[in-house]
Motif scaffolding. Structure first.
Motif, short mmCIF file in Angstrom:
data_model
loop_
_atom_site.label_atom_id
_atom_site.label_comp_id
_atom_site.label_asym_id
_atom_site.label_seq_id
_atom_site.Cartn_x
_atom_site.Cartn_y
_atom_site.Cartn_z
N MET A 119 0.78 -1.30 0.15
CA MET A 119 -0.08 0.42 -0.25
C MET A 119 1.23 1.43 0.22
O MET A 119 1.97 1.33 0.52
CB MET A 119 -0.55 -0.12 0.86
N THR A 163 -0.87 6.92 1.94
CA THR A 163 -2.81 6.73 1.91
C THR A 163 -2.92 7.59 2.62
O THR A 163 -3.88 7.76 3.05
CB THR A 163 -2.44 4.90 2.12
N ALA A 168 -4.58 -0.61 -3.51
CA ALA A 168 -4.55 0.66 -2.60
C ALA A 168 -4.21 1.82 -3.73
O ALA A 168 -4.52 2.58 -3.32
CB ALA A 168 -3.77 0.27 -1.27
N ASP A 173 -4.97 5.12 -5.01
CA ASP A 173 -3.49 6.58 -5.12
C ASP A 173 -3.41 6.76 -6.91
O ASP A 173 -3.33 8.13 -6.21
CB ASP A 173 -2.03 5.55 -4.56
N ARG A 214 -9.57 7.50 -5.37
CA ARG A 214 -10.34 6.29 -4.23
C ARG A 214 -11.88 6.23 -4.35
O ARG A 214 -12.16 5.04 -4.64
CB ARG A 214 -9.56 6.78 -2.84
N PRO A 216 -9.28 -0.83 0.36
CA PRO A 216 -8.44 -0.38 1.01
C PRO A 216 -8.29 1.20 0.48
O PRO A 216 -7.65 2.79 1.44
CB PRO A 216 -7.08 -0.10 -0.28
N GLN A 217 -9.49 1.37 -0.30
CA GLN A 217 -10.10 2.92 0.07
C GLN A 217 -10.51 4.13 1.12
O GLN A 217 -10.80 4.45 1.25
CB GLN A 217 -10.58 3.57 -1.13
N GLY A 232 -0.73 4.17 6.78
CA GLY A 232 -0.54 3.40 5.46
C GLY A 232 -0.18 1.95 5.05
O GLY A 232 -1.35 1.14 4.71
N GLY A 246 -2.22 -1.60 5.35
CA GLY A 246 -2.13 -2.80 4.69
C GLY A 246 -1.69 -3.64 4.83
O GLY A 246 -2.50 -5.04 4.42
#
Length: 488
Positions: free
Chosen positions: A1, A5, A89, A93, A97, A140-141, A419, A423
């Protein structure tokens, strides 16, 4: 990730926000409905990791095939979920997202429908893997999208809703699966466990239009080499272990997978030295604390998921009870987890710190021992009436463990690493669940003699893994001053 993030910047703004002035801008007015949509999506994706566990024997009866396929109705989903998290993820980016979240939810709905229509066990396992890949685009968002809508005192409150939703979703999945399968709505049987995602996904997609778009301030590039190394290495390690009896070829594949993962770490370090954004921050793997946290998470969630699948297999295959009985038997586990999480977060962790995590492991061990005694004291073909009481204790231990574990695992992690660390923890949690379902469930299915004996053997395996969990957890918290020295 991506390491960005935790430091994302919203791209679009609230149209009601004033253009200038020193006063703080008004809060985004759609933030709470949008948060609800994010939480529903989280719950929907995490429920599906366990919802078909109770329905597994019914699916096997309906679709045929080998009984060894039963654990893979869940494991194929969680394996692809875990393998896809880093890529999901990174796509958030790059592309935004909100966009990736909506694509993921739509793909999840489509694959859920396809799974519900699967004609064979093999087809279902393959489609469940695709469903897990879609979930890896969604989960992941969430963190970045929440940060784009909340700030100040509201931000920690919003982020604090994720943990309880994750925990309760994981343990309520089997209960909901049992209820839906037993209800047999319109003759849907186990397929209702997957069809229930469709109306939820529609609601999420409608409300998701109110999410603020969010992406990394500096867009990283995809890392196809790193992604391929991570996925190949993990699959080579996990798949042979998930058979329960790897054999020489399986152990050779696992060794090759470990070597590939070493290459992945070296590739990430080289990527970071060149000034590019790695999939994971190499600094996370220095020292002992965070690698020990990854091991602890993998092992603990292997035990948790393995115990649940053992209870289900024993009740449905061994005692020929229905999915409703299996789901309701696991309800005390859910109640214990909820009570333990609340007590840990509200009272115990602020006063006792990491000792609560170790107490949770000890309580889970007591619950496992009590479950073994419940099976041993019951007649071979009789429902073990003491089992729900043992599961309350096991669930309580799980609830006590979770809040301090994640706090401890992320302690000392720099802002630029948060982040990536979150992850990785999410990924190994799913991998642990995959291994637990396949390995511990495989021990039950391979057991000789009575179903009661097979259940005791499976729980004994879970107990051995829990001992390793306790050792890894001790490494997490031993001499915390070393962690600071290692990370400087």
């Amino acid at each position: 990730m991506s390491h960005n993030t935790g430091h994302s910047t919203p791209i679009d703004t609230d149209p009601n926000q004033p253009a200038g002035g020193s006063a703080a801008p008004p809060a985004y007015r759609w933030r709470w409905p949008a948060l609800a949509a994010l939480l529903v999506a989280e719950a929907m994706n995490l429920l599906d990791a366990t919802i078909v566990q109770v329905a597994g024997p019914v699916i096997h009866t309906d679709l045929g095939g080998s009984a060894a396929a039963i654990p893979w109705f869940s494991a194929s989903y969680t394996l692809m979920f875990a393998l896809g998290l880093l890529t999901g993820a990174r796509l958030g980016d790059i592309a935004g997202r909100r966009r990736v979240f909506r694509i993921g939810v739509a793909a999840f709905a489509v694959t859920s429908l396809a799974c519900a229509l699967a004609p064979t066990a093999e087809t279902l396992i393959g489609l469940r893997a695709l469903q897990g890949a879609a979930a890896a685009l969604v989960i992941p968002q969430t963190f970045g999208l929440i940060r784009a809508m909340f700030d100040g005192d509201e931000l920690p409150k919003a982020l604090g809703t994720i943990g309880p939703v994750m925990g309760l979703s994981a343990v309520l999945g089997p209960v909901l699966g049992g209820v839906l399968t037993h209800a047999d709505l319109f003759g849907s049987s186990w397929r209702a466990c997957l069809l229930v995602n469709l109306p939820l996904a529609v609601v999420v997609l409608v409300v998701a239009r109110r999410l603020r778009e969010d992406r990394a301030p500096v867009r990283p590039r995809l890392d196809p080499v790193g992604t391929a190394l991570a996925m190949a290495g993990t699959a080579l390690v996990v798949c042979p272990m998930a058979t329960g009896t790897p054999g020489p070829a399986g152990w050779a594949a696992a060794g090759a997978g470990a070597a590939v993962l070493v290459l992945f770490v070296a590739h990430q370090r080289r990527t970071a030295r060149r000034g590019r954004a790695p999939l994971i921050e190499p600094a996370l793997l220095r020292g002992r604390a965070f690698p020990a946290a990854l091991a602890t998470s993998t092992l603990f969630f292997a035990v948790m998921n393995g115990v649940m699948i053992t209870v289900v297999l024993h009740l449905e295959l061994g005692l020929h009870r229905g999915p409703l009985t299996a789901g309701l038997t696991l309800l005390p586990w859910s109640a214990g987890l909820a009570a333990g999480s609340w007590a840990a977060g509200a009272y115990l962790v602020p006063r006792l710190g990491t000792r609560v995590m170790h107490a949770g492991i000890a309580a889970l061990a007591v619950g496992l021992a009590a479950a073994v005694l419940a099976y041993r004291s019951a007649a071979p073909d009789v429902y073990p009436t003491a089992l729900p009481f043992a599961l309350v204790v096991a669930g309580l231990g799980t609830g006590l463990f979770t809040p301090p574990f994640f706090t401890t695992a992320l302690r000392g992690i720099g802002p630029q690493e948060t982040g990536s660390a979150a992850g990785l923890l999410n990924a190994v949690q799913q991998l642990g669940g995959t291994l637990g379902v396949a390995v511990i469930g495989g021990v039950y299915l391979a057991g000789d003699g009575t179903p009661r004996g097979a259940a005791q053997a499976a729980l004994g395996t879970a107990g051995a893994i829990l001992v390793a969990t306790a050792i890894a957890a001790a490494a997490m918290t031993a001499r915390p001053q070393d962690r600071d020295r290692d990370r400087t």
